[in-house]
Design a protein around this motif. Structure first.
Motif, PDB file in Angstrom:
ATOM      1  N   VAL A 143       0.873  -0.989  -0.141  1.00  0.00           N
ATOM      2  CA  VAL A 143       0.090  -0.152   0.123  1.00  0.00           C
ATOM      3  C   VAL A 143       1.044   1.233  -0.083  1.00  0.00           C
ATOM      4  CG1 VAL A 143      -1.620   1.522   1.335  1.00  0.00           C
ATOM      5  CG2 VAL A 143      -1.958  -0.972   1.042  1.00  0.00           C
ATOM      6  N   THR A 165       0.686   4.916  -3.959  1.00  0.00           N
ATOM      7  CA  THR A 165       0.474   6.344  -4.537  1.00  0.00           C
ATOM      8  C   THR A 165       1.521   6.514  -5.711  1.00  0.00           C
ATOM      9  OG1 THR A 165       0.270   7.102  -2.122  1.00  0.00           O
ATOM     10  CG2 THR A 165       0.658   8.698  -3.950  1.00  0.00           C
ATOM     11  N   SER A 204      -7.516  -1.583  -5.101  1.00  0.00           N
ATOM     12  CA  SER A 204      -8.579  -1.083  -4.177  1.00  0.00           C
ATOM     13  C   SER A 204      -8.749  -1.815  -3.314  1.00  0.00           C
ATOM     14  CB  SER A 204      -9.729  -0.829  -5.047  1.00  0.00           C
ATOM     15  OG  SER A 204      -9.525  -0.176  -6.237  1.00  0.00           O
ATOM     16  N   SER A 254      -6.772  -3.863  -1.476  1.00  0.00           N
ATOM     17  CA  SER A 254      -5.819  -3.690  -0.593  1.00  0.00           C
ATOM     18  C   SER A 254      -5.771  -2.414   0.135  1.00  0.00           C
ATOM     19  CB  SER A 254      -4.232  -4.147  -1.316  1.00  0.00           C
ATOM     20  OG  SER A 254      -4.292  -5.091  -2.104  1.00  0.00           O
ATOM     21  N   ILE A 255      -6.145  -1.447  -0.314  1.00  0.00           N
ATOM     22  CA  ILE A 255      -6.460  -0.038   0.242  1.00  0.00           C
ATOM     23  C   ILE A 255      -7.468  -0.156   1.320  1.00  0.00           C
ATOM     24  CG2 ILE A 255      -6.996   2.228  -0.051  1.00  0.00           C
ATOM     25  CD1 ILE A 255      -5.638   2.086  -2.709  1.00  0.00           C
ATOM     26  N   TYR A 272      -6.424  -2.396   3.974  1.00  0.00           N
ATOM     27  CA  TYR A 272      -5.442  -1.594   4.872  1.00  0.00           C
ATOM     28  C   TYR A 272      -6.226  -0.668   5.953  1.00  0.00           C
ATOM     29  CZ  TYR A 272      -0.948   0.955   5.629  1.00  0.00           C
ATOM     30  OH  TYR A 272      -0.150   1.504   6.188  1.00  0.00           O
ATOM     31  N   VAL A 318      -2.228   6.860   6.743  1.00  0.00           N
ATOM     32  CA  VAL A 318      -2.853   6.781   5.307  1.00  0.00           C
ATOM     33  C   VAL A 318      -4.446   6.941   5.499  1.00  0.00           C
ATOM     34  CG1 VAL A 318      -3.301   5.162   3.540  1.00  0.00           C
ATOM     35  CG2 VAL A 318      -1.029   5.043   4.644  1.00  0.00           C
ATOM     36  N   LYS A 370      -8.208   7.395   3.216  1.00  0.00           N
ATOM     37  CA  LYS A 370      -8.981   6.974   1.916  1.00  0.00           C
ATOM     38  C   LYS A 370      -8.595   8.043   0.773  1.00  0.00           C
ATOM     39  CE  LYS A 370     -13.210   5.378   2.190  1.00  0.00           C
ATOM     40  NZ  LYS A 370     -14.832   5.401   2.117  1.00  0.00           N
ATOM     41  N   PHE A 408      -6.100   8.494  -2.030  1.00  0.00           N
ATOM     42  CA  PHE A 408      -5.966   7.730  -3.320  1.00  0.00           C
ATOM     43  C   PHE A 408      -7.284   8.293  -4.079  1.00  0.00           C
ATOM     44  CE2 PHE A 408      -4.460   4.983   0.071  1.00  0.00           C
ATOM     45  CZ  PHE A 408      -3.303   4.638  -0.541  1.00  0.00           C
ATOM     46  N   LEU A 410     -13.687   4.166  -3.193  1.00  0.00           N
ATOM     47  CA  LEU A 410     -12.498   4.910  -3.031  1.00  0.00           C
ATOM     48  C   LEU A 410     -12.483   6.459  -3.441  1.00  0.00           C
ATOM     49  CD1 LEU A 410      -9.644   2.380  -3.219  1.00  0.00           C
ATOM     50  CD2 LEU A 410     -10.312   3.510  -1.115  1.00  0.00           C
TER      51      LEU A 410
END
Length: 1595
Positions: free
Chosen positions: A159, A163, A193, A195-196, A199, A211, A213, A216, A253
């Motif tokens: 993650v 970026t 997506s 994974s984010i 995370y 980190v 939301k 991203f 997201l």
């Protein structure tokens, strides 16, 4: 050294990676993995180097190597340093991007290596991947896929990179032109997506909790624009699906305002894909994620999209679900998930869309809509709470649907409603009624609607689901109690709910019990408070009536009775305690029986007794009258249900009988007569039963009502123009008359006897006959209606029985008796003699039976006519066809019983031998009938009459039973009738006749004669299908007859039997012959002068017939003849042509009846057999060089005759007397037939009979002689020893073999023959014939089993002989050596150790070459002997001396466990078990015993692994020797052994310690294994590759 050797092993394996066999390739891959286990860095380096050096290696093989590398990296990621990780990363990256085109397996394998490395060295992998993921240029497709997979496998590691990855990727999206590249980008965005989101969900455990939301959001929005605007429009389905799968998680997201902005375009775009894809589960899943995201941001733009959303989703839910299609099922789950989201955010819109769909005409639309309704009721309960009335009202039309699938869906919706409180609302009763309606569906109708190809299963049928739903709701949903009680009671009485009675009763019982727990007031039913509920009288009548068919409707009888018991307080306050004791026995009765075994009559009697008891307990006339009135009201409800209606009539009669109000009784009887359905037979019978039961208490009222009814207008014919329906009216009138006649009959049968008798001739009979016949112009005309006839006969039967059962019947003079008997005869004569369709003749004969016993007596001619007509009417009826057998057979049996009763009733009027003879004369034509069914019926009647005659006989003085012989002659041969049932009846007749004779001789009737009683024990033999048993039983019957038959009756008996020899039943003559023979034997002194004539007759019968009883008679004749002329008979029979025919053989066997005669015959035959030479030399062709042998005729004929005589069991004593002579002669005769052909005159006959020649039999005379004829052995042995010097080799072999086998038994020791036998056999050791030498060794070894205690005494002699056999040089096939090994194995355990130990090493060395012999027998014998040699060393102090031989034999034994021959493998098991103790390792010995014991399945790999592990642990110094020995078997000719050799080496290496490595010369071993990698057998190559992988341990 280490690194170079691992590389060498890896190189050998890698060279084999191109093997054509997939299993070998997999094993090579596994071996590389094994090398990696030992030295991961070196193995990975070797693979890396190999791939770099072999640039042209085809990609499938490169894929295999990369897979092995991935396994090693995954397993040892913690052991790799950064440098090696980087090297592997660079290689995998190179392999992955080598080909520009898409090569899935290869690139996926390389990608998997990178993902495996990235789990720890994510920076290294990302550095390499990002080097190929540069801005401005499209990366390789696999690079993007690897990034995606890495993000999925290492969320926290990836993650932070996303970026920069996204910023680099976004410009590339517009550059991607190929669909495969675009798919990869979509996959990457999906995994990124996910994974984010993962995370962010676990942010508290993440390495960087800062980190967010929105970090991203911008990138995802840019990616979204390209994916949705451009790629989603692609024609490529795979790309569109990839875009969809990405858009789902990406939507979470996106910035909230942007998502809100895009929804009007996004949702229609996604919905449009439903039409473009057959597999829509991905569309539905993505749509659900988008909807969840929209709801989470409180979207307002979702509402305008609802109509299109709902329409599309509804269309998906209406797709037929196939149980075999998991994708369709998954899609429906995702669609329902979407509906759940919409139900929680817009319940009004959802229901406004869904509920009108329930009125659609399409089945799938209705089913799908109901499925959604059920789902939202369960999943959005809070939102649906206020919508309950709306949803309930919308269910009106679905409740009317007749489609099975819709019904099932409706039931499921109602079930959900019940759990969420819907049914408590107004309109809930309609749902309950619907469930009950479905419970009432007929099971067969429902299955018919489903059809044979329906996807619905029986267990899921509407009825089954409804029944389970009703019970579940009433027992588990507490809030439903007030809804269902007492509402369910309303469904008990309507006929349309009959099928639901059982589940209704069960639910009501449970609800009633719950109400009882609350309190009595809550439990009582207040009928007045709710007019829809049935009254207690209606409930009682209904439940009692349906209980009469207790097993119908899943056991409604028990359920109804339990409900009655539960409702006792509501039915009548006095019934509770009484029913608590009377209903449980009824339930127990039902539990004891099944539908097939329950007596319906008995059950109805129990229910009526229960009703009578209930009425007596209540004892309230008003209550009883009200109950009877309710029963009468319910009668029309049972039209079409004759059994239930019939029972209800009986209940009405019972209730009226208990009523004390005469007016009520008369009124209801009148109404019953006027309203009954007289056209139906069952209803006529039921109404008549009702009147009969009521007459028990109200006889005068019943007769009065019947009289009034007969005088009413109903019986008056109308005249005039309306008489055009005259025929129909007459028919109805006939039925009405039948009802009245039946009523009179039942009244006569059931009313009190003392009241009936005075009314029979004055009232009952006149009224019966008044409506049976009418007068036209003064002439009496009887009706032709069969139903009316049957009613009259049945009523007559009941009336007659009532008269006979009256105590005053003896003094009653029945003036109308002749008239009634004549009428009954007319009815019987009018019936068809070929078939039996109604019980009319049965009932007519029953009526005659009762009438016969009354006064006045019938005239003789009338009696004869009655018997003749009844016999013809019943006995000639043809057997029933298969389809109608059950019903017709029952009717016929009842008719036969009626005929029996009639005949016995007639016989009672003349209990004399003459009277009995008259009855038998009537039956005689039927007893002799050619039709079996007529014979068995006639014999059964005869037996019945004879038993009755015997039971009721009164003899005043000693008088002769003059017709005994005639009667026994008629019945006794029928003991062998073709029909088994006839035989049983015939024995019963003979039994009764013999006891009749005893009674006439003065014995008491209860006297039991032992001889006659034996007849009963012989009945079982008559049922045996074996003819021998059958006729032996007939013979025994003949003996009994002979012992009890008076002398003056013998001639008449014999003449009667001879007359029957032409009987059409083929068994009759045979049985007659058997009994004649028995009579002659038992009573021969009377007919002695007739014996020669009788023998002549029976011999002539032998030529004319093949019947067994005739053959037996012929045998007896020959016996008599041979007793006087033995030599002449033998000479004559020997002159018969060969081969003997069956008649000649039969006559030979007859000569073995008496021992004295048999001895003479055997002596003559032995003399004939030994007089001539057994064969003569002849040449088949003129040019033939070798002579043939042809048997001589006289010894051949004598041999055949000996066989026939000795095969008779009776020849035993004579054979024993000549035993030694017979045995020696026949044994040598057998040996002389080997290789001998028949004379030319017989060869053609032999060829013709070859097809039916008997199967060859194994001859083992020695063991049989030793076991059964020991005392005769000295004489037999003396005779055989003389033949050992015979010029015929076959005789020497025979005699030596026999003497050798004798040593197998201890009898030679008991008879003191051992020494002479041993000397005799030892003298034959130098015989020129190898077979003789083998038999000598076998005989010497047999002493081990025959006389084991003598082995030590003769040990040196035996050992010398056996060792000589091992060294026999004149046997090129080693068969003598084989015999020597087998024999020595038997002797070893019994010899003295001091004799044995010096020769053990010599023997082991001598037999060692046989371990690998090509002959299975030699391998098996030598290995088993090796085991015995090991066993001989146990505890004898020679283990050290023999250890060398054990070690030398260890490898061959282990490998030959895989020998293709099971015998060799079994021998290896034994030898290894015996070798264990000599290896001085208890743990190894125990393991060998555990794995190799006989009877246990052997897993070779598991065993070899265990054995090698123990060997290397306890005897590590043997490693080099064992490995070098196994190398010899790398070239074995047996594939399994060749594969086992490297397997053994591999396990040894696996368990050897590193310090023992110097024992193994790795170079030749590796070279040999490398050669095995080219073996033609794939299994060998697999094992070689496996072993090479294990050699990495020594690197």
């Amino acid at each position: 050294m280490t690194e170079s050797y691992v590389k060498k092993l890896a190189a050998v394996l890698l060279d084999a990676i191109t093997d054509k066999d997939p299993l070998v390739q997999e094993q090579v891959c596994g071996a590389l993995c094994a090398l990696g286990e030992a030295a991961p860095a070196e193995a990975l380096g070797a693979c890396e180097e190999y791939l770099r050096q072999h640039e042209k290696l085809a990609h499938p093989y490169r894929t295999m190597i990369l897979r092995a590398m991935e396994v090693v990296v995954s397993s040892h990621i913690g052991e790799l340093d950064k440098a090696k990780a980087r090297a592997v990363t660079l290689l995998a990256s190179s392999e992955m991007t080598r080909a520009k085109e898409l090569v899935c397996d290869w690139q996926r394998a390389a990608s998997d290596v990178l993902v495996a490395v990235g789990k720890r060295f994510v920076g290294t992998v990302m550095e390499e991947l990002l080097s190929k993921f540069q801005p401005g240029a499209l990366p390789h497709c696999s690079v993007v896929q690897t990034l995606a997979n890495l993000a999925a496998s290492n969320v926290f590691g990836m993650v932070p990179f996303l970026t920069s990855i996204l910023s680099t990727m976004l410009p590339m999206l517009g550059m991607a032109k190929h669909d495969a590249m675009r798919v990869a980008f979509c996959c990457a965005l999906q995994h990124f997506s996910e994974s984010i989101l993962e995370y962010l969900a676990d942010l508290d455990q993440a390495p960087d909790p800062t980190v967010r939301k929105d970090t991203f959001a911008t990138d995802m929005l840019s990616a979204y624009d390209i994916l949705f605007t451009h790629w989603l429009q692609s024609r490529e389905a795979k790309l569109r699906l990839a875009v969809l799968e990405a858009l789902g998680p990406m939507s979470h997201l996106l910035p909230g305002e942007k998502l809100e902005e895009q929804l009007p375009k996004l949702l229609p775009g996604v919905l449009a894909l439903y039409k473009k894809h057959a597999e829509t589960v991905h569309v539905s899943k993505s749509l659900g994620q988008i909807l969840e995201a929209a709801v989470s941001v409180g979207s307002r733009t979702l509402e305008p999209q609802l109509d299109s959303l709902l329409a599309a989703l509804h269309a998906q839910i209406c797709v037929p679900v196939e149980s075999s299609s998991p994708l369709v099922v998954s899609n429906q789950k995702e669609v329902l998930r979407c509906f759940t989201v919409l139900a929680r955010c817009a319940p009004d819109r959802l229901l406004a869309f869904l509920l009108p769909k329930l009125d659609a005409s399409n089945e799938r639309t209705r089913v799908g809509t109901l499925q959604v309704v059920r789902h939202v009721i369960n999943s959005a309960a809070s939102q649906m709470e206020v919508k309950k009335p709306f949803i309930l009202s919308s269910m009106r039309l679905p409740l009317l649907d007749t489609n099975t699938k819709v019904k099932r869906a409706v039931v499921q919706v109602i079930s959900a409603m019940a759990h969420h409180g819907y049914l408590e609302q107004p309109g809930g009763e309609a749902m309950v009624e619907y469930i009950v309606q479905q419970c009432a569906l007929p099971p067969e109708m429902e299955l018919q609607k489903l059809g044979p190809d329906s996807e619905d299963l029986t267990a899921d049928s509407v009825r089954a689901i409804s029944i389970s739903t009703l019970y579940l709701v009433s027992t588990t949903v507490d809030r439903m109690s007030d809804v269902l009680w007492p509402y369910l009671l309303a469904f008990l009485t309507p006929m349309r709910f009959t099928g639901a009675l059982t589940p209704l009763c069960r639910s009501l019982v449970h609800l009633a019990q719950k109400r009882q727990e609350v309190g009595a007031e809550a439990f009582l039913i207040q009928s007045d408070s709710n007019v829809t509920l049935p009254s207690p009288y209606a409930i009682t009548a209904r439940l009692l009536t349906v209980s009469s068919q207790p097993y119908m409707g899943d056991g409604r009888g028990a359920a109804s009775l339990r409900l009655l018991n539960a409702l006792h307080r509501s039915i009548h306050p006095l019934l509770g305690q009484r029913w608590a004791t009377t209903i449980p026995p009824l339930l127990e009765h039902l539990d004891e029986f099944t539908e097939e075994t329950l007596s319906q009559k008995e059950w109805e009697e129990k229910l009526l007794a229960f009703l009578r008891d209930t009425l007596a307990v209540v004892s309230d006339n008003t209550w009883i009258c009200q109950l009877s009135l309710e029963m009468c009201k319910q009668l029309p409800c049972y039209n079409g249900l004759p059994q239930e209606k019939n029972f209800l009539y009986k209940c009405v009669g019972t209730a009226l009988g208990a009523a004390s109000s005469k007016d009520v009784v008369r009124k209801q009887l009148r109404e019953l007569l006027e309203t009954a359905g007289h056209q139906e037979e069952a209803e006529r019978e039921g109404l008549a039963c009702c009147f009969g039961i009521c007459a028990i208490s109200h006889l005068d009222d019943v007769l009065a009502q019947l009289g009034d009814f007969m005088r009413s207008d109903v019986f008056r014919k109308s005249t005039g123009i309306f008489n055009i329906f005259k025929e129909r009216s007459e028919n109805e009138l006939e039925k009405l008359k039948g009802t009245v006649i039946l009523c009179y009959g039942h009244v006569a049968a059931l009313a009190p006897r003392e009241l009936v008798l005075p009314k029979v001739e004055s009232d009952l009979l006149p009224n019966m006959f008044r409506y049976f016949s009418t007068k036209v112009l003064g002439i009496k005309v009887e009706t032709k209606d069969p139903a009316l006839k049957l009613c009259l006969v049945q009523s007559m039967c009941m009336a007659s029985q009532a008269i006979c059962s009256n105590a005053q019947a003896g003094s009653f003079h029945f003036s109308r008796k002749p008239e009634l008997v004549a009428q009954m005869m007319e009815f019987i004569k009018a019936e068809s003699p070929d078939s039996l369709r109604s019980p009319l003749r049965k009932k007519a004969m029953l009526a005659c039976t009762y009438l016969v016993s009354l006064e006045p007596a019938l005239e003789e001619q009338v009696r004869a006519d009655l018997v003749r007509h009844c016999l013809h009417s019943v006995l000639s009826v043809l057997p029933d066809p298969e389809g109608e057998r059950d019903h017709q057979e029952s009717l016929y049996l009842d008719t036969m019983h009626a005929l029996e009763d009639l005949l016995t009733s007639l016989l009672r009027r003349d209990m004399t031998p003459q009277g009995l003879q008259i009855m038998v004369e009537h039956l005689s034509p039927w007893i002799k009938s050619p039709r079996g069914h007529e014979r068995v019926r006639a014999l059964g009647l005869s037996a019945c009459l004879l038993r009755h005659f015997l039971d009721h006989l009164r003899v005043g003085a000693l008088v002769p039973f003059h017709n005994l012989g005639l009667l026994i002659g008629l019945f006794s041969p029928r003991c062998a009738d073709l029909w088994p049932a006839t035989r049983q009846e015939a024995v019963s007749c003979v039994y009764a006749l013999l006891y009749l004779q005893l009674v006439y001789e003065g014995f008491a009737r209860d006297y039991r004669d032992d001889v006659v009683e034996r007849l009963l024990t012989l009945k079982d033999g008559l049922m045996d299908p074996d003819p021998d048993v059958l006729f032996q039983t007939c013979h025994s019957i003949g003996q009994i007859i002979a012992k009890r038959l008076p002398p003056e009756q013998l001639i008449s008996l014999l003449l009667t039997m001879f007359e029957g020899l032409g009987d059409p039943d083929k068994n009759y003559p045979r049985a007659a012959a058997v009994m004649v023979h028995c009579l002659l034997k038992e009573r021969g002194n009377v007919l002695l002068e007739k014996v020669p004539e009788l023998v002549t007759v029976l011999r002539s019968k032998l030529r004319d017939t093949r019947e067994e009883d005739i053959l037996q008679a012929a045998q007896h004749s020959v016996y008599l003849l041979a007793s006087q002329h033995c030599a002449a008979v033998v000479a004559s029979l020997l002159g018969s042509p060969l081969p003997f025919d069956s008649h000649t053989c039969t006559l030979w066997r007859a000569l073995a009846v008496e021992p004295g005669l048999t001895t003479q015959v055997l002596g003559l035959l032995l003399d004939k057999m030994s007089r001539d030479v057994p064969f003569k030399e002849t040449r088949a062709f003129l040019l033939s060089s070798s002579p043939g042998r042809e048997a001589t005729l006289l010894p051949l004929a004598a041999t055949c005759a000996l066989y026939e005589v000795m095969s008779a069991p009776a020849s035993g004593p004579a054979v024993l007397g000549l035993y030694p002579q017979l045995f020696a002669a026949l044994l040598l005769r057998v040996s002389c037939t080997v290789g001998v052909v028949l004379p030319r005159t017989l060869q053609a006959k032999e060829r013709r009979s070859a097809a039916v020649a008997p199967a060859p039999r194994t001859l083992e005379p020695c063991s049989a002689m030793a076991k059964f004829a020991g005392p005769r052995l000295p004489l037999v042995m003396a005779a055989l020893v003389c033949t050992q010097g015979s010029i015929y080799e076959i005789q020497r072999v025979t005699s030596t073999g026999f003497l050798a086998e004798l040593l197998n038994s201890n009898v030679v020791n008991d008879l003191m023959l051992l020494e002479s036998l041993l000397d005799n056999l030892a003298a034959r050791q130098k015989d020129p014939c190898a077979s003789v030498r083998r038999l000598v060794l076998r005989g010497l070894a047999n002493i081990a089993s025959g006389s084991p205690d003598k082995v030590q005494a003769h040990g040196p002699q035996l050992l010398t002989a056996v060792l000589g056999g091992l060294d026999d040089r004149d046997d090129p096939h080693s068969l003598v050596a084989l015999e020597a090994m087998v024999g020595l194995a038997r002797l070893l355990d019994l010899m003295e150790p001091q004799d044995l130990h010096p020769v053990l090493p010599h023997v082991a060395i001598r037999i060692r070459p046989f371990f690998d012999s090509e002959k299975m027998e030699l391998r098996s014998a030598s290995i088993r002997l090796f085991g015995h040699l090991n066993k001989a060393c146990h505890g004898g102090g020679c283990e050290d001396v023999f250890l060398e031989q054990v070690v030398g034999g260890l490898v061959p034994l282990l490998l030959h466990l895989r020998d293709p021959q099971a015998a060799v493998s079994s021998a290896c098991r034994f030898a290894l078990c015996m070798s264990g103790p000599n290896l001085k390792c208890e743990e190894l010995a125990a393991a060998l015993q555990k794995h190799l014991r006989e009877g246990r399945g052997l897993h070779f790999g598991e065993f070899l692994n265990c054995a090698c592990k123990l060997l290397m642990h306890h005897l590590p110094d043997l490693l080099g020797r064992l490995v070098s020995t196994s190398l010899f078997y790398f070239k074995s000719s047996w594939e399994d052994v060749r594969a086992a050799a490297p397997m053994l080496t591999g396990f040894l290496v696996l368990h050897a310690e590193a310090e023992h490595r110097p024992q193994v010369d790795l170079e030749p071993l590796t070279a040999a294994l490398q050669l095995l990698l080219k073996d033609p057998a794939p299994l060998v190559r697999v094992k070689a590759a496996e072993t090479l992988g294990r050699l990495g341990k020594f690197a």
